[in-house]
Each structure stands twice: as C-alpha cells, then as structure tokens.
Scaffold this motif. Structure first.
Motif, PDB file in Angstrom:
ATOM      1  N   GLY A 108     -57.670  10.812   1.670  1.00  0.00           N
ATOM      2  CA  GLY A 108     -59.011  11.287   1.968  1.00  0.00           C
ATOM      3  C   GLY A 108     -59.313  12.621   1.308  1.00  0.00           C
ATOM      4  N   PHE A 109     -58.324  13.510   1.269  1.00  0.00           N
ATOM      5  CA  PHE A 109     -58.529  14.826   0.650  1.00  0.00           C
ATOM      6  C   PHE A 109     -58.693  14.707  -0.856  1.00  0.00           C
ATOM      7  CE2 PHE A 109     -56.578  18.637  -1.300  1.00  0.00           C
ATOM      8  CZ  PHE A 109     -57.471  19.604  -0.845  1.00  0.00           C
ATOM      9  N   ARG A 110     -57.880  13.866  -1.485  1.00  0.00           N
ATOM     10  CA  ARG A 110     -57.915  13.755  -2.946  1.00  0.00           C
ATOM     11  C   ARG A 110     -59.189  13.089  -3.455  1.00  0.00           C
ATOM     12  NH1 ARG A 110     -53.489  14.783  -6.773  1.00  0.00           N
ATOM     13  NH2 ARG A 110     -53.945  12.724  -7.562  1.00  0.00           N
ATOM     14  N   GLU A 111     -59.901  12.406  -2.591  1.00  0.00           N
ATOM     15  CA  GLU A 111     -61.181  11.850  -3.017  1.00  0.00           C
ATOM     16  C   GLU A 111     -62.156  12.952  -3.419  1.00  0.00           C
ATOM     17  OE1 GLU A 111     -62.455   9.460   0.225  1.00  0.00           O
ATOM     18  OE2 GLU A 111     -61.061   7.803  -0.204  1.00  0.00           O
ATOM     19  N   ARG A 112     -62.022  14.107  -2.786  1.00  0.00           N
ATOM     20  CA  ARG A 112     -62.899  15.239  -3.111  1.00  0.00           C
ATOM     21  C   ARG A 112     -62.215  16.301  -3.956  1.00  0.00           C
ATOM     22  NH1 ARG A 112     -64.937  17.850   1.999  1.00  0.00           N
ATOM     23  NH2 ARG A 112     -62.894  17.242   2.786  1.00  0.00           N
ATOM     24  N   HIS A 113     -60.882  16.301  -3.983  1.00  0.00           N
ATOM     25  CA  HIS A 113     -60.125  17.298  -4.738  1.00  0.00           C
ATOM     26  C   HIS A 113     -59.055  16.587  -5.574  1.00  0.00           C
ATOM     27  CE1 HIS A 113     -61.693  19.364  -1.127  1.00  0.00           C
ATOM     28  NE2 HIS A 113     -61.821  20.418  -1.907  1.00  0.00           N
ATOM     29  N   PRO A 114     -59.467  15.830  -6.574  1.00  0.00           N
ATOM     30  CA  PRO A 114     -58.504  14.996  -7.320  1.00  0.00           C
ATOM     31  C   PRO A 114     -57.487  15.787  -8.124  1.00  0.00           C
ATOM     32  CG  PRO A 114     -60.659  14.972  -8.383  1.00  0.00           C
ATOM     33  CD  PRO A 114     -60.850  15.662  -7.073  1.00  0.00           C
ATOM     34  N   GLY A 115     -57.758  17.047  -8.409  1.00  0.00           N
ATOM     35  CA  GLY A 115     -56.841  17.826  -9.235  1.00  0.00           C
ATOM     36  C   GLY A 115     -55.748  18.538  -8.470  1.00  0.00           C
ATOM     37  N   VAL A 116     -55.829  18.565  -7.160  1.00  0.00           N
ATOM     38  CA  VAL A 116     -54.824  19.263  -6.353  1.00  0.00           C
ATOM     39  C   VAL A 116     -53.551  18.426  -6.291  1.00  0.00           C
ATOM     40  CG1 VAL A 116     -54.255  20.109  -4.042  1.00  0.00           C
ATOM     41  CG2 VAL A 116     -56.529  20.505  -4.984  1.00  0.00           C
ATOM     42  N   ARG A 117     -52.410  19.078  -6.514  1.00  0.00           N
ATOM     43  CA  ARG A 117     -51.113  18.403  -6.509  1.00  0.00           C
ATOM     44  C   ARG A 117     -50.377  18.706  -5.203  1.00  0.00           C
ATOM     45  NH1 ARG A 117     -48.222  21.236  -9.800  1.00  0.00           N
ATOM     46  NH2 ARG A 117     -49.800  22.869  -9.962  1.00  0.00           N
ATOM     47  N   PHE A 118     -49.526  17.772  -4.805  1.00  0.00           N
ATOM     48  CA  PHE A 118     -48.742  17.929  -3.581  1.00  0.00           C
ATOM     49  C   PHE A 118     -47.257  17.854  -3.902  1.00  0.00           C
ATOM     50  CE2 PHE A 118     -52.775  16.838  -1.763  1.00  0.00           C
ATOM     51  CZ  PHE A 118     -52.780  17.393  -0.496  1.00  0.00           C
ATOM     52  N   SER A 119     -46.483  18.749  -3.296  1.00  0.00           N
ATOM     53  CA  SER A 119     -45.026  18.641  -3.250  1.00  0.00           C
ATOM     54  C   SER A 119     -44.665  18.345  -1.800  1.00  0.00           C
ATOM     55  CB  SER A 119     -44.355  19.936  -3.707  1.00  0.00           C
ATOM     56  OG  SER A 119     -44.620  20.185  -5.071  1.00  0.00           O
ATOM     57  N   LEU A 120     -43.927  17.264  -1.581  1.00  0.00           N
ATOM     58  CA  LEU A 120     -43.680  16.778  -0.224  1.00  0.00           C
ATOM     59  C   LEU A 120     -42.229  17.002   0.186  1.00  0.00           C
ATOM     60  CD1 LEU A 120     -45.628  13.403  -0.479  1.00  0.00           C
ATOM     61  CD2 LEU A 120     -46.480  15.638   0.263  1.00  0.00           C
ATOM     62  N   ALA A 121     -42.042  17.496   1.406  1.00  0.00           N
ATOM     63  CA  ALA A 121     -40.700  17.724   1.955  1.00  0.00           C
ATOM     64  C   ALA A 121     -40.629  17.063   3.328  1.00  0.00           C
ATOM     65  CB  ALA A 121     -40.407  19.216   2.067  1.00  0.00           C
ATOM     66  N   GLN A 122     -39.528  16.367   3.589  1.00  0.00           N
ATOM     67  CA  GLN A 122     -39.352  15.688   4.868  1.00  0.00           C
ATOM     68  C   GLN A 122     -38.079  16.173   5.555  1.00  0.00           C
ATOM     69  OE1 GLN A 122     -39.821  11.773   2.649  1.00  0.00           O
ATOM     70  NE2 GLN A 122     -40.581  11.199   4.664  1.00  0.00           N
ATOM     71  N   GLY A 123     -38.088  16.150   6.867  1.00  0.00           N
ATOM     72  CA  GLY A 123     -36.904  16.559   7.612  1.00  0.00           C
ATOM     73  C   GLY A 123     -37.188  16.579   9.094  1.00  0.00           C
TER      74      GLY A 123
END
Length: 319
Positions: free
Chosen positions: A126-141
C-alpha cells in the motif's frame, strides 16, 4: 568559563574527527593495510595519521599482534566512539539526502517472523503505490532482538507484539489485533471442542517459542493466570516450526490463528485471546522523511493490514 581540561578535550576531539573512519576500520579489521584499502588511502598515510593521533593523545593506540595489530585500551575507547560518531554522521547524511529527494529514501524495518506472511507485505504494498522509489531493508527476529536493534539504532521502525509498556525511550502505535488459538494435532482430545479454557492445558505438554518472543510471554501469562506452571516439551524460534511439532503430535501450542493451518486443528480459547501488533520507534527521534511517510501510512487507519488481522481496537498508549 572554559577550563583547561575542556580545552584539552576539544583539541583531542578536533584531532580525532578527520581520523574517525580510519580508527573504526582499524578496530574492525585489526590491520592498518586492510583498513587503508577499505578507505581507499595509501597505507603510509594511514600509519602517519594513527601516529599523529597517538602523539595528540599521548599514548599508543595500536600495538603489534601476530601479523597484524590490536588496539590498546585507549585505542579501543576511541575506536568505539568513532563508530558511534560515524553512525550519527551517516544518519545525518542520509537525512539530508532524503530531505533533498524523499522518494529515494530507504527504510530499515524489523518485525516478528510470522508478520512477514501478511501484515508487512500488505503495508509495504500500500505504501509503495504512492512512494515507488522508497527501498526497504527487512530484518526479522524475536521481539526482544527487534527492540534491542531498535534501541541501538540498527533499525528505523519495528512491528512487535505486544508493544513495550512503560519505556520512556520508545513510542508506539497499535496497528492490528490477531487472535491466538490453541493448536492441537488431529485426533487430540480437544480437536472436536468448540472452545478450550487455559486451565484445561495444565496436564498438556506445550510446544512454545523461546523466551524473548511475544507469544511465549502471552502463553506464560495465560498459564500463570490459570494457576499452573506449563510443562514445556519443546521450544522453538519460529511459529512455523512450533506448528510443525504440534502436527507431529509432540504437544499443543498457543499460536496466532492462520488460514489455512495445515496439519493442525485450531480451537478458540475461552475467553478469546488477542494480541495487539504495533509499530514502535525511538521516542523523540528525528525520523528521516521516508520513515516518517511510512509511519504516517501505517498509522492512518486506512492501511491494509492483510488477511487474518483486524484493525486494532486499542487506543494508542504512546505518542
């Protein structure tokens, strides 16, 4: 009035500033040549800078160690401070760059393992529909690991359950409520039940997540409130592993409801039990434009939290 010691500290800080990256790299590699290569500078230049800084400090910063070097106590103190200062400057540089071009920002997002099935993909989509250029680095734990990484500045924002309560250094906002149910193997004596009370688990062998996970905390609290100490058969680090052990007939588990949940029977608890999943970030932090925009999105109330979850009915307890 500035005293003599303050002047000494200021001169040392001014001399240290140009050598921050070199000190941090030496501390990381244990070798001047490798540190110089990392920074793209000649090795003699790196050695001269370290020697000049040692003269300024009045004590050696490195000593020979095998084929490399190791930091002295003074060197370790300054290298650790250099790493923290560099992290602060990198954060500031990132903020400046994103202020100039918010659409090119990057968000380091941490979350519990199971939230990667629905909540996180739905919110990012949903966020990337309006901000397609923003990148995500994902961390899980685990919840504990994610909150530690947040406090140490390794992560911008985390999704955890439950939200930390009473920590003045953290701010939080509830996002979604998720039902917790009893998962049992087919053929178990509870498999045909419409509901199960926590007190009825007193004689059961439980499969749980390790300490530090939110579901484990909730499970322990349910058992304590019912007046018994749980019999733990196995502990795991992922809900899917715990569910697999239940399917194999090795115990029962309190887990988030899934659709479908292959290999297990899911039975509601009585009374129903829900956990609140929320976003958490450092209180008073200067969030970058990209992080601020994403946080506004997840707090808007209109964001899709994905299947199997309902928008939280709990008011925000932390601003």
């Amino acid at each position: 009035m500035v005293d003599e010691y303050q002047l000494v500290d200021e001169r040392l800080a001014a001399g240290l500033a140009p050598t921050l990256a070199l000190l941090a790299a030496v501390g990381e590699t244990g070798h001047v040549t490798r540190a110089a290569e990392l920074l793209g500078m000649p090795q003699p230049t790196a050695s001269r800078r370290l020697a000049a800084l040692a003269d300024l400090v009045g004590a050696p910063l490195v000593v020979p160690y095998g084929r490399g070097i190791r930091l002295t106590r003074a060197g370790r103190v300054l290298a650790a401070a250099s790493g923290r200062a560099l992290a602060t400057m990198e954060s500031a540089a990132r903020e400046v760059r994103e202020e100039i071009d918010p659409g090119s920002g990057r968000i380091v997002l941490g979350f519990l393992h199971l939230l990667g099935r629905t909540l996180v993909p739905s919110l990012i989509r949903g966020f990337r529909e309006r901000h397609p250029g923003v990148r995500f680095s994902l961390a899980q734990g685990s919840r504990q690991d994610m909150l530690r990484a947040l406090a140490e500045g390794e992560i911008d924002l985390v999704f955890v359950a439950p939200l930390p309560d009473g920590d003045p250094g953290l701010s939080g906002h509830p996002l979604a409520d998720q039902e917790l149910v009893l998962s049992v193997p087919p053929g178990h004596r509870f498999a045909g039940r419409a509901r199960v009370r926590p007190a009825e688990l007193a004689g059961e062998e439980l499969v749980t997540l390790e300490h530090g996970y939110g579901v484990r905390q909730i499970t322990d609290d349910l058992c304590a409130a019912a007046g018994f100490t749980p019999r733990i058969a196995f502990e795991g680090q992922e809900s899917e592993t715990v569910r697999g052990l239940v399917a194999a007939g090795l115990g029962v588990a309190v887990l988030p409801r899934l659709t479908p949940a292959e290999g297990v029977v899911q039975i509601p608890l009585s009374p129903p039990v829900f956990r609140t999943i929320g976003a958490c970030w450092p209180a008073g932090a200067r969030l970058t434009p990209a992080v601020r925009a994403f946080l506004d999105h997840v707090r808007s109330g209109a964001a899709d939290v994905g299947p199997g979850l309902r928008p939280s009915r709990h008011p925000s307890s932390q601003k």
